[in-house]
Scaffold this motif. Sequence first.
Motif, PDB file in Angstrom:
ATOM      1  N   PRO A   1       0.797  -1.233   0.000  1.00 57.77           N
ATOM      2  CA  PRO A   1       0.000   0.000   0.000  1.00 57.77           C
ATOM      3  C   PRO A   1       0.828   1.282   0.000  1.00 57.77           C
ATOM      4  O   PRO A   1       0.314   2.358  -0.293  1.00 57.77           O
ATOM      5  CB  PRO A   1      -0.825  -0.116   1.293  1.00 57.77           C
ATOM      6  N   SER A   2       2.121   1.186   0.328  1.00 60.58           N
ATOM      7  CA  SER A   2       2.940   2.401   0.379  1.00 60.58           C
ATOM      8  C   SER A   2       3.141   3.026  -1.000  1.00 60.58           C
ATOM      9  O   SER A   2       3.520   4.184  -1.113  1.00 60.58           O
ATOM     10  CB  SER A   2       4.299   2.092   1.013  1.00 60.58           C
ATOM     11  N   TYR A   3       2.890   2.251  -2.075  1.00 57.85           N
ATOM     12  CA  TYR A   3       3.028   2.798  -3.428  1.00 57.85           C
ATOM     13  C   TYR A   3       1.682   3.202  -4.031  1.00 57.85           C
ATOM     14  O   TYR A   3       1.641   3.692  -5.157  1.00 57.85           O
ATOM     15  CB  TYR A   3       3.694   1.764  -4.345  1.00 57.85           C
ATOM     16  N   ASP A   4       0.596   2.998  -3.293  1.00 58.42           N
ATOM     17  CA  ASP A   4      -0.729   3.272  -3.846  1.00 58.42           C
ATOM     18  C   ASP A   4      -0.893   4.757  -4.142  1.00 58.42           C
ATOM     19  O   ASP A   4      -0.688   5.608  -3.275  1.00 58.42           O
ATOM     20  CB  ASP A   4      -1.807   2.811  -2.859  1.00 58.42           C
ATOM     21  N   GLY A   5      -1.264   5.066  -5.385  1.00 60.60           N
ATOM     22  CA  GLY A   5      -1.431   6.452  -5.792  1.00 60.60           C
ATOM     23  C   GLY A   5      -0.142   7.116  -6.229  1.00 60.60           C
ATOM     24  O   GLY A   5      -0.160   8.229  -6.750  1.00 60.60           O
ATOM     25  N   ARG A   6       1.010   6.454  -6.018  1.00 55.13           N
ATOM     26  CA  ARG A   6       2.310   7.026  -6.379  1.00 55.13           C
ATOM     27  C   ARG A   6       2.869   6.400  -7.646  1.00 55.13           C
ATOM     28  O   ARG A   6       3.620   7.037  -8.380  1.00 55.13           O
ATOM     29  CB  ARG A   6       3.303   6.841  -5.237  1.00 55.13           C
ATOM     30  N   VAL A   7       2.538   5.120  -7.864  1.00 50.76           N
ATOM     31  CA  VAL A   7       3.001   4.392  -9.041  1.00 50.76           C
ATOM     32  C   VAL A   7       1.853   3.526  -9.550  1.00 50.76           C
ATOM     33  O   VAL A   7       1.075   2.991  -8.743  1.00 50.76           O
ATOM     34  CB  VAL A   7       4.214   3.487  -8.703  1.00 50.76           C
ATOM     35  N   PHE A   8       1.738   3.408 -10.881  1.00 50.76           N
ATOM     36  CA  PHE A   8       0.697   2.581 -11.500  1.00 50.76           C
ATOM     37  C   PHE A   8       1.366   1.594 -12.455  1.00 50.76           C
ATOM     38  O   PHE A   8       2.475   1.837 -12.941  1.00 50.76           O
ATOM     39  CB  PHE A   8      -0.304   3.460 -12.248  1.00 50.76           C
ATOM     40  N   VAL A   9       0.687   0.490 -12.729  1.00 48.46           N
ATOM     41  CA  VAL A   9       1.241  -0.503 -13.629  1.00 48.46           C
ATOM     42  C   VAL A   9       0.338  -0.662 -14.847  1.00 48.46           C
ATOM     43  O   VAL A   9      -0.879  -0.811 -14.723  1.00 48.46           O
ATOM     44  CB  VAL A   9       1.427  -1.868 -12.910  1.00 48.46           C
TER      45      VAL A   9
ATOM     46  N   CYS B   1      -3.456  -0.405 -13.536  1.00 55.36           N
ATOM     47  CA  CYS B   1      -3.976  -0.669 -12.190  1.00 55.36           C
ATOM     48  C   CYS B   1      -3.148   0.030 -11.121  1.00 55.36           C
ATOM     49  O   CYS B   1      -2.009   0.443 -11.349  1.00 55.36           O
ATOM     50  CB  CYS B   1      -3.938  -2.169 -11.882  1.00 55.36           C
ATOM     51  N   ARG B   2      -3.737   0.094  -9.940  1.00 56.51           N
ATOM     52  CA  ARG B   2      -2.966   0.394  -8.736  1.00 56.51           C
ATOM     53  C   ARG B   2      -2.091  -0.825  -8.428  1.00 56.51           C
ATOM     54  O   ARG B   2      -2.429  -1.947  -8.818  1.00 56.51           O
ATOM     55  CB  ARG B   2      -3.897   0.630  -7.547  1.00 56.51           C
ATOM     56  N   LEU B   3      -1.032  -0.631  -7.679  1.00 55.51           N
ATOM     57  CA  LEU B   3      -0.215  -1.764  -7.289  1.00 55.51           C
ATOM     58  C   LEU B   3      -0.916  -2.638  -6.253  1.00 55.51           C
ATOM     59  O   LEU B   3      -0.501  -3.770  -6.007  1.00 55.51           O
ATOM     60  CB  LEU B   3       1.144  -1.291  -6.757  1.00 55.51           C
ATOM     61  N   THR B   4      -1.988  -2.124  -5.663  1.00 57.94           N
ATOM     62  CA  THR B   4      -2.748  -2.885  -4.667  1.00 57.94           C
ATOM     63  C   THR B   4      -3.961  -3.595  -5.277  1.00 57.94           C
ATOM     64  O   THR B   4      -4.789  -4.134  -4.549  1.00 57.94           O
ATOM     65  CB  THR B   4      -3.241  -1.955  -3.548  1.00 57.94           C
ATOM     66  N   CYS B   5      -4.073  -3.606  -6.595  1.00 58.16           N
ATOM     67  CA  CYS B   5      -5.234  -4.196  -7.260  1.00 58.16           C
ATOM     68  C   CYS B   5      -5.420  -5.655  -6.827  1.00 58.16           C
ATOM     69  O   CYS B   5      -4.454  -6.435  -6.789  1.00 58.16           O
ATOM     70  CB  CYS B   5      -5.061  -4.129  -8.768  1.00 58.16           C
ATOM     71  N   PRO B   6      -6.668  -6.059  -6.502  1.00 56.81           N
ATOM     72  CA  PRO B   6      -6.910  -7.438  -6.047  1.00 56.81           C
ATOM     73  C   PRO B   6      -6.917  -8.468  -7.174  1.00 56.81           C
ATOM     74  O   PRO B   6      -6.984  -9.668  -6.906  1.00 56.81           O
ATOM     75  CB  PRO B   6      -8.291  -7.334  -5.396  1.00 56.81           C
ATOM     76  N   ALA B   7      -6.866  -8.009  -8.413  1.00 63.29           N
ATOM     77  CA  ALA B   7      -6.903  -8.957  -9.540  1.00 63.29           C
ATOM     78  C   ALA B   7      -5.637  -9.823  -9.568  1.00 63.29           C
ATOM     79  O   ALA B   7      -4.630  -9.498  -8.940  1.00 63.29           O
ATOM     80  CB  ALA B   7      -7.038  -8.195 -10.852  1.00 63.29           C
ATOM     81  N   ARG B   8      -5.697 -10.907 -10.341  1.00 61.15           N
ATOM     82  CA  ARG B   8      -4.540 -11.795 -10.467  1.00 61.15           C
ATOM     83  C   ARG B   8      -3.365 -11.016 -11.051  1.00 61.15           C
ATOM     84  O   ARG B   8      -3.527 -10.235 -11.994  1.00 61.15           O
ATOM     85  CB  ARG B   8      -4.880 -12.981 -11.370  1.00 61.15           C
ATOM     86  N   LYS B   9      -2.186 -11.242 -10.497  1.00 60.38           N
ATOM     87  CA  LYS B   9      -1.031 -10.440 -10.874  1.00 60.38           C
ATOM     88  C   LYS B   9      -0.473 -10.851 -12.233  1.00 60.38           C
ATOM     89  O   LYS B   9      -0.400 -12.043 -12.567  1.00 60.38           O
ATOM     90  CB  LYS B   9       0.067 -10.547  -9.810  1.00 60.38           C
ATOM     91  N   PRO B  10      -0.059  -9.869 -13.042  1.00 61.73           N
ATOM     92  CA  PRO B  10       0.446 -10.150 -14.395  1.00 61.73           C
ATOM     93  C   PRO B  10       1.901 -10.651 -14.374  1.00 61.73           C
ATOM     94  O   PRO B  10       2.618 -10.502 -13.383  1.00 61.73           O
ATOM     95  CB  PRO B  10       0.360  -8.786 -15.072  1.00 61.73           C
ATOM     96  N   LYS B  11       2.317 -11.229 -15.475  1.00 61.50           N
ATOM     97  CA  LYS B  11       3.707 -11.616 -15.631  1.00 61.50           C
ATOM     98  C   LYS B  11       4.574 -10.368 -15.753  1.00 61.50           C
ATOM     99  O   LYS B  11       4.139  -9.342 -16.299  1.00 61.50           O
ATOM    100  CB  LYS B  11       3.875 -12.484 -16.877  1.00 61.50           C
ATOM    101  N   ARG B  12       5.807 -10.458 -15.259  1.00 60.57           N
ATOM    102  CA  ARG B  12       6.665  -9.280 -15.225  1.00 60.57           C
ATOM    103  C   ARG B  12       6.958  -8.727 -16.617  1.00 60.57           C
ATOM    104  O   ARG B  12       7.087  -7.506 -16.809  1.00 60.57           O
ATOM    105  CB  ARG B  12       7.967  -9.563 -14.460  1.00 60.57           C
ATOM    106  N   GLU B  13       7.044  -9.630 -17.634  1.00 52.31           N
ATOM    107  CA  GLU B  13       7.357  -9.142 -18.976  1.00 52.31           C
ATOM    108  C   GLU B  13       6.212  -8.324 -19.589  1.00 52.31           C
ATOM    109  O   GLU B  13       6.401  -7.636 -20.598  1.00 52.31           O
ATOM    110  CB  GLU B  13       7.718 -10.308 -19.906  1.00 52.31           C
ATOM    111  N   ASN B  14       5.031  -8.383 -18.977  1.00 53.12           N
ATOM    112  CA  ASN B  14       3.883  -7.620 -19.481  1.00 53.12           C
ATOM    113  C   ASN B  14       3.682  -6.293 -18.740  1.00 53.12           C
ATOM    114  O   ASN B  14       2.714  -5.582 -19.026  1.00 53.12           O
ATOM    115  CB  ASN B  14       2.607  -8.455 -19.352  1.00 53.12           C
TER     116      ASN B  14
END
Length: 356
Positions: free
Chosen positions: A20-28, A37-50
């Motif tokens: 949560p410390s990156y929420d609102g500061r960095v997006f993916v 998304c936010r970095l705190t998004c509850p969805a399944r996490k993507p592969k790093r290459e994407n």
Amino acid sequence: MLMIRPSFDTLYEALMARDPSYDGRVFVGVSSTGIFCRLTCPARKPKRENCTFYDTVGECIEAGFRPCKRCKPTTPEASADPVVKSLIEALEQRPGYRWGEPDLVRMGLEPSTVRRAFKRHFGMTFLEMARQRRLQEGFSTLAGGGKVIDAQITAGFESPSAFREAFAKILGQAPGSFSQDPLLVADWVSSPLGPLIAVTDSTQLHLLEFLDRKALPAEFKKLLTFSKGRIGFGRTEITDQIQEELDHFFAGRNGVFETRLALHGSAFTRDVWRELLKIPAGETRSYSDLARTMGKPEAVRAVARANGANQIAIVVPCHRVLGADGSLTGYGGGLWRKQRLIELEQSYGSQSRSAG
């Protein structure tokens, strides 16, 4: 917290941990789905290459990504929190009510959860915010010409002494001590980061400070000396002007303030403040940068002291000054506000680069 962009590996680890410390500061931005998304998004996490990381919502949209419907990255962080949203709405409906933990329990909320959520988003608890809101109501009654007893009742205080004590804690003097024949007048103005006290005359803004700033009583005392004790309650056209400009600023419409300012300080201190006014929204400087710009590279500590003595928050942008390593340093309004202001102003910097 460092303003220098962390490495990709650090950000990807934060994404996987929903830090949560990156929420609102960095997006993916996720290339495989075309959404960001936010970095705190509850969805399944993507592969790093994407994954590609961005500092602002604007950068994500410019890169062609659509906002995620689950974590709602285009919605301000606090309003996306259902606990915070419901309580803010309840507070606005009953601004003079004496809120307590039993009220939270009756609403089906866990007080400790509420306390953590509000501290994370606003740097204060809900009960502290509610107390400030009550004092605002009392302040407005006084500024409108009401009696102290009316202000006390409006603010929801059961005893005159409790109201006087709470009021004096903010400004250093009880409401009955204010001048009936003022040279300067005080009222509060609103902002998403909490209420501010504005002291104005018919042509200039003399003070703009957050209600909970610890230095506010001392700053107010200096203005009392300047005005020979003649500070009263009320609003001027300048109060209304700074409120309108703050509204535009926080709405992302304009990062420039045109309200005339009365700068109270030594010649050197005023020079530092004028240098701060030259820093565009969306940019930052270090204390050593300011000292060199002023032709006094050895005066870094003096520049830092003058920066900390600023009594016109947001407009004289002392929040745009960082440590030499890019870290957030002391801010009288609280580091959480400094972080929010810098994040907000990144959009102004993006607008300037696009225009260029």
